[in-house]
Write an enzyme that holds these catalytic residues in place. Structure first.
Site, short mmCIF file in Angstrom:
data_model
loop_
_atom_site.label_atom_id
_atom_site.label_comp_id
_atom_site.label_asym_id
_atom_site.label_seq_id
_atom_site.Cartn_x
_atom_site.Cartn_y
_atom_site.Cartn_z
N ARG A 1 -4.31 -12.01 29.45
CA ARG A 1 -5.11 -13.19 29.05
C ARG A 1 -4.81 -14.29 30.04
O ARG A 1 -3.63 -14.57 30.34
CB ARG A 1 -4.73 -13.64 27.64
CG ARG A 1 -5.04 -12.64 26.57
CD ARG A 1 -6.50 -12.68 26.14
NE ARG A 1 -6.80 -11.54 25.30
CZ ARG A 1 -7.96 -11.35 24.68
NH1 ARG A 1 -8.94 -12.23 24.82
NH2 ARG A 1 -8.15 -10.28 23.94
N ASP B 1 -16.99 -11.62 12.97
CA ASP B 1 -17.15 -11.48 14.43
C ASP B 1 -18.21 -10.46 14.76
O ASP B 1 -17.93 -9.30 14.86
CB ASP B 1 -15.78 -11.09 15.03
CG ASP B 1 -15.79 -11.00 16.54
OD1 ASP B 1 -16.76 -11.46 17.16
OD2 ASP B 1 -14.82 -10.45 17.09
N HIS C 1 7.29 22.99 31.62
CA HIS C 1 8.31 23.28 30.62
C HIS C 1 9.44 22.26 30.84
O HIS C 1 9.98 22.14 31.94
CB HIS C 1 8.84 24.70 30.83
CG HIS C 1 9.75 25.17 29.75
ND1 HIS C 1 11.03 24.68 29.58
CD2 HIS C 1 9.57 26.10 28.76
CE1 HIS C 1 11.59 25.28 28.55
NE2 HIS C 1 10.72 26.15 28.03
N SER D 1 -11.09 -14.78 23.98
CA SER D 1 -11.93 -14.87 25.17
C SER D 1 -13.39 -14.64 24.81
O SER D 1 -13.71 -13.77 23.99
CB SER D 1 -11.53 -13.81 26.20
OG SER D 1 -10.15 -13.88 26.46
N GLU E 1 -21.11 -8.15 23.79
CA GLU E 1 -20.00 -9.10 23.94
C GLU E 1 -18.67 -8.38 23.87
O GLU E 1 -17.75 -8.67 24.64
CB GLU E 1 -20.07 -10.18 22.85
CG GLU E 1 -19.20 -11.40 23.15
CD GLU E 1 -17.72 -11.22 22.82
OE1 GLU E 1 -16.88 -11.95 23.39
OE2 GLU E 1 -17.38 -10.35 21.98
N ASP F 1 -23.27 -7.10 18.36
CA ASP F 1 -22.44 -5.90 18.44
C ASP F 1 -21.09 -6.18 17.80
O ASP F 1 -20.69 -7.34 17.63
CB ASP F 1 -22.26 -5.41 19.89
CG ASP F 1 -21.49 -6.40 20.77
OD1 ASP F 1 -21.70 -7.62 20.65
OD2 ASP F 1 -20.65 -5.96 21.58
N THR G 1 7.84 21.13 23.86
CA THR G 1 8.73 20.71 24.94
C THR G 1 7.96 20.72 26.25
O THR G 1 7.67 21.78 26.81
CB THR G 1 9.94 21.66 25.02
OG1 THR G 1 9.44 23.00 25.00
CG2 THR G 1 10.89 21.43 23.87
N1 BES Z 1 -15.24 -13.80 18.99
C1 BES Z 1 -14.25 -13.15 19.78
C2 BES Z 1 -13.38 -14.11 20.55
C3 BES Z 1 -12.64 -15.16 19.76
C4 BES Z 1 -12.29 -14.96 18.44
C5 BES Z 1 -12.32 -16.33 20.37
C6 BES Z 1 -11.61 -15.94 17.73
C7 BES Z 1 -11.64 -17.30 19.69
C8 BES Z 1 -11.29 -17.12 18.36
C9 BES Z 1 -14.95 -12.19 20.73
O1 BES Z 1 -15.88 -11.39 20.07
C10 BES Z 1 -13.93 -11.26 21.32
O2 BES Z 1 -13.38 -10.49 20.59
N2 BES Z 1 -13.73 -11.31 22.63
C11 BES Z 1 -12.90 -10.37 23.31
C12 BES Z 1 -13.19 -10.34 24.77
C13 BES Z 1 -14.15 -9.28 25.21
C14 BES Z 1 -14.29 -9.27 26.71
C15 BES Z 1 -13.81 -7.92 24.70
C16 BES Z 1 -11.45 -10.73 23.15
O3 BES Z 1 -11.09 -11.90 23.04
O4 BES Z 1 -10.65 -9.79 23.14
MN MN Z 2 -17.07 -12.50 18.84
MN MN Z 3 -14.73 -9.75 19.06
#
Ligand code: BES
Ligand code: MN
Ligand code: MN
Length: 470
Positions: free
Chosen positions: A339, A131, A224, A410, A164, A100, A326
């Protein structure tokens, strides 16, 4: 003996390089087929495309030589599973990836169609190029090479998911229900990056996440702003004031208890981190910034990896159309992400946020706090067989020993793999921070795609060898 080993090495190198050279265009065409399907998991309008992508991943795994390839349905989007078990006595590598992608918006900022991949300046431009379709597909092609050259040295299982980017909630259920099917010795993932093309690195840490939505409600209808302005709370004003209270002048997060469980790194660990090649000037230049911004007392690389954050991802309410209206809106909203770093716990942080946010709300508004998704931070070992195999593999193909680095991103399922399956993950990614993942004009270097395909078979070789020598 010595010379025979040398010969083997040369043979493997030639075999892989020749195979890639001969099949280069097909490897690209096949990835392009995947990239053409808009598998945006977050947007219900793309539901059919996400399912179609799972079908295509299944086909590709079968074509590459996997057995028992199945589309495993979940309450959401399916997981594609496949395997090649050559000998139960040999170790098993479980490859994880996701098919995805993030939404392409804002679409008008793309220089080409996000779902019509093109190659420009030696890079593949498309949503998901890096990605994670591009990186996931490196594994399918590396597997094909090992199958076609009779060199798969251990068992392999593939688990490619379609949620993911929306939190992997159904994958978590699948993992809990299929522990036997997923039995392995190590998990291998390419969904992260390297420091630079001439500075290979292996990710040894990922941040966790608490993703929250807040609603601030004022009067029972839009009003308003002349007749009522000044006399009733404006939810947008209040929301902004509340958000401003979440950090102090040193950019510390003010939520009581927020830092209680945060891992404190030793000076030695911090000075190791500081050795990673990094230019603040180039960083600022690449983002058109005259100054960086963040928590007092920490470097940029610390701020975006070993320290927790709180960011507003979106904020809306009131009138945002053409011209001026307004109005005092009835409601205001924000999406907020935090994070997390070891040893913070997503559920606990979400609770702390909710309590604090509710406590700072004036009586003139009503506040609702809801959780979107969460995930735990993780640090992966840098002395395991898996890490060492990845390190040797990258050293072989880059000609340089990779450095361990913690990433700010993440992948929530990685902590779950550890807690539910007891398995460590090796995060051997090949992307670059500059690949614009999640942004307009996402891309993946041809160098990186083929370097990944070239490196992965060495991981399998070294990993199997380390087991044989046990
Ligand atoms: N592949 C990424 C995470 C990532 C990218 C980790 C580059 C380290 C280096 C992953 O697809 C992603 O985007 N994860 C999300 C978390 C998810 C719960 C939506 C993120 O990190 O925002
Ligand atoms: Mn990813
Ligand atoms: Mn991602």
């Amino acid at each position: 003996m010595e010379s025979k080993l040398e010969n083997n090495k040369v043979t493997m190198e030639n075999t892989i390089k020749d195979y890639i050279q001969t099949n280069k265009n097909r490897f690209l065409d096949e990835l392009f087929e995947l990239l053409r399907i808009s598998s945006v998991s977050a947007d219900p309008n793309y539901k059919n495309e996400v399912f179609k992508t799972a079908e295509l991943v299944k086909e590709k795994l079968i074509a590459a030589g996997a057995d028992n390839v199945k589309i495993c349905p979940t309450a959401g989007f399916p997981i594609v599973y496949g395997e090649k078990i050559i000998d139960a006595k040999l170790p098993t590598v479980l490859v994880y990836g996701h098919y995805d992608v993030q939404p392409a918006d804002p679409i008008e900022l793309w220089h080409s169609n996000p779902f019509e991949p093109i190659i420009k300046d030696e890079k593949i431009y498309a949503r998901g190029a890096c990605d994670d379709k591009g990186q996931m597909y490196m594994h399918v092609k590396a597997f094909e090479i090992m199958m076609q050259t009779n060199s798969l040295p251990c068992n392999i299982k593939f688990m490619i998911e379609g949620e993911e980017e929306i939190g992997s909630e159904n994958l978590a259920v699948f993992v809990k229900q299929n522990k036997k099917k997923l039995a392995a010795d190590i998990i291998l993932i390419s969904d992260t990056g390297i420091v630079a093309n001439d500075t290979p690195s292996i990710t040894v840490g990922l941040r966790g996440l608490s993703y929250i939505e807040v609603e601030v409600a004022g009067p029972n209808r839009d009003l308003h702003s002349g007749l009522y302005g000044g006399a009733v709370a404006n939810p947008i004003n209040i929301l902004c004031e509340m958000i401003a209270k979440l950090k102090d002048e040193k950019n510390h997060i003010t939520i009581p208890g927020f830092y209680d469980d945060v891992e404190i790194l030793s000076e030695e660990e911090r000075s190791e981190m500081a050795k990673v090649p990094f230019s603040l000037d180039e960083y600022k230049q690449a983002l058109d910034l005259s100054e960086v911004h963040g928590e007092d007392g920490y470097s940029t690389n610390e701020r975006n990896s070993i320290r927790p954050t709180l960011d507003i991802n979106g904020i809306w309410g009131g009138y945002t159309g053409e011209g001026a209206k307004t109005v005092i809106p009835a409601k205001a909203y924000a999406k907020i992400s935090m994070r997390l770093v070891p040893y913070q716990k997503s559920e606990n942080i979400t609770k702390l946020f909710k309590n604090y946010f509710e406590s700072i709300a004036p009586l003139s508004v009503k506040v609702k706090v809801t959780l979107h998704h969460g995930g735990e931070p993780i640090v992966t070992p840098s002395n395991s067989f898996g890490y060492k195999a990845a390190s040797k593999a990258m050293e072989t193909t880059f000609g340089k020993k990779p450095i361990p680095v913690r990433s700010g991103g993440s992948i929530p399922i990685v902590a779950m793999f550890k807690s539910e399956l007891g398995l460590d993950s090796v995060l051997m990614g090949f992307g670059l921070d500059s690949d614009a993942i999640h942004s307009p004009n996402e891309h993946f270097g041809l160098f990186n795609y083929f370097k990944g395909i070239e490196t992965i078979p060495y991981f399998f070789k070294y990993y199997a060898e380390s087991f044989a020598g046990k």
